[in-house]
Design a protein around this motif. Sequence first.
Motif, PDB file in Angstrom:
ATOM      1  N   THR A  43      14.345  25.455  36.473  1.00 25.09           N
ATOM      2  CA  THR A  43      14.659  23.821  36.702  1.00 25.09           C
ATOM      3  C   THR A  43      14.225  23.696  38.305  1.00 25.09           C
ATOM      4  O   THR A  43      14.254  24.337  39.135  1.00 25.09           O
ATOM      5  N   PRO A  44      13.327  22.571  38.150  1.00 24.62           N
ATOM      6  CA  PRO A  44      12.785  22.278  39.514  1.00 24.62           C
ATOM      7  C   PRO A  44      13.693  21.368  40.338  1.00 24.62           C
ATOM      8  O   PRO A  44      14.755  21.239  39.854  1.00 24.62           O
ATOM      9  N   GLU A  45      13.276  20.860  41.330  1.00 18.40           N
ATOM     10  CA  GLU A  45      14.306  20.205  42.164  1.00 18.40           C
ATOM     11  C   GLU A  45      14.677  18.709  41.503  1.00 18.40           C
ATOM     12  O   GLU A  45      13.547  17.971  41.091  1.00 18.40           O
ATOM     13  N   ILE A  46      15.863  18.349  41.490  1.00 19.95           N
ATOM     14  CA  ILE A  46      16.433  17.252  40.774  1.00 19.95           C
ATOM     15  C   ILE A  46      16.484  15.899  41.614  1.00 19.95           C
ATOM     16  O   ILE A  46      17.311  16.304  42.912  1.00 19.95           O
ATOM     17  N   THR A  47      15.848  15.052  41.487  1.00 19.45           N
ATOM     18  CA  THR A  47      16.236  13.756  42.380  1.00 19.45           C
ATOM     19  C   THR A  47      17.314  12.789  41.581  1.00 19.45           C
ATOM     20  O   THR A  47      16.803  12.307  40.377  1.00 19.45           O
ATOM     21  N   ARG A  48      18.327  12.389  42.136  1.00 24.92           N
ATOM     22  CA  ARG A  48      19.396  11.715  41.514  1.00 24.92           C
ATOM     23  C   ARG A  48      18.838  10.385  41.542  1.00 24.92           C
ATOM     24  O   ARG A  48      18.139   9.637  42.505  1.00 24.92           O
TER      25      ARG A  48
END
Length: 172
Positions: A43-48
């Motif tokens: 899972t990569p970095e998630i941007t809300r």
Amino acid sequence: MELEERREKRDRKMEPMVHLIVFKLGSEEYGIRIEQVKEVTVTPEITRMPKTPKFIKGIANIRGDIIAIMDLEERFNVAPPADVNNLNYYKNTFTLALEASDYTMGLIVREMPQSLTIPVSQIDKTPAFIQDLNINENFIEGIGKINGRLIIVLDILRILTSDEVQQLKMSS
């Protein structure tokens, strides 16, 4: 007796098979047909993103594609395992990248998904009373039974409503 055993083995080899990617949500096992999964990645970095449903955790960059990331445990109201703390909720998870005809989406899973091939005859239809309760949510294709395991087989393309698909298209 020997001839009968050979026939059974031959019949099993000729039987249509289903290739699944199997993963856990909470303590239950779920499967998705492998042809619905584009790739599996850490899972990569998630941007809300604003104005998206709570179960859409945001967007992420996977190999140059910006895709919406969904938490199926939240979507299905499944409690995460007790040993998961909120600070590390998405650390060390994997994302299944799924491609529908008009959108791409990622599903977060906690453990490395496994590949499993089972005979079609080992997948039972979903009990009618469950389908009746979820009249708008017929995303359960069936229940796979193999070696004492029960695997809930999902039709991933039916998990989102048409309104949610429209929202997804606009946000990604």
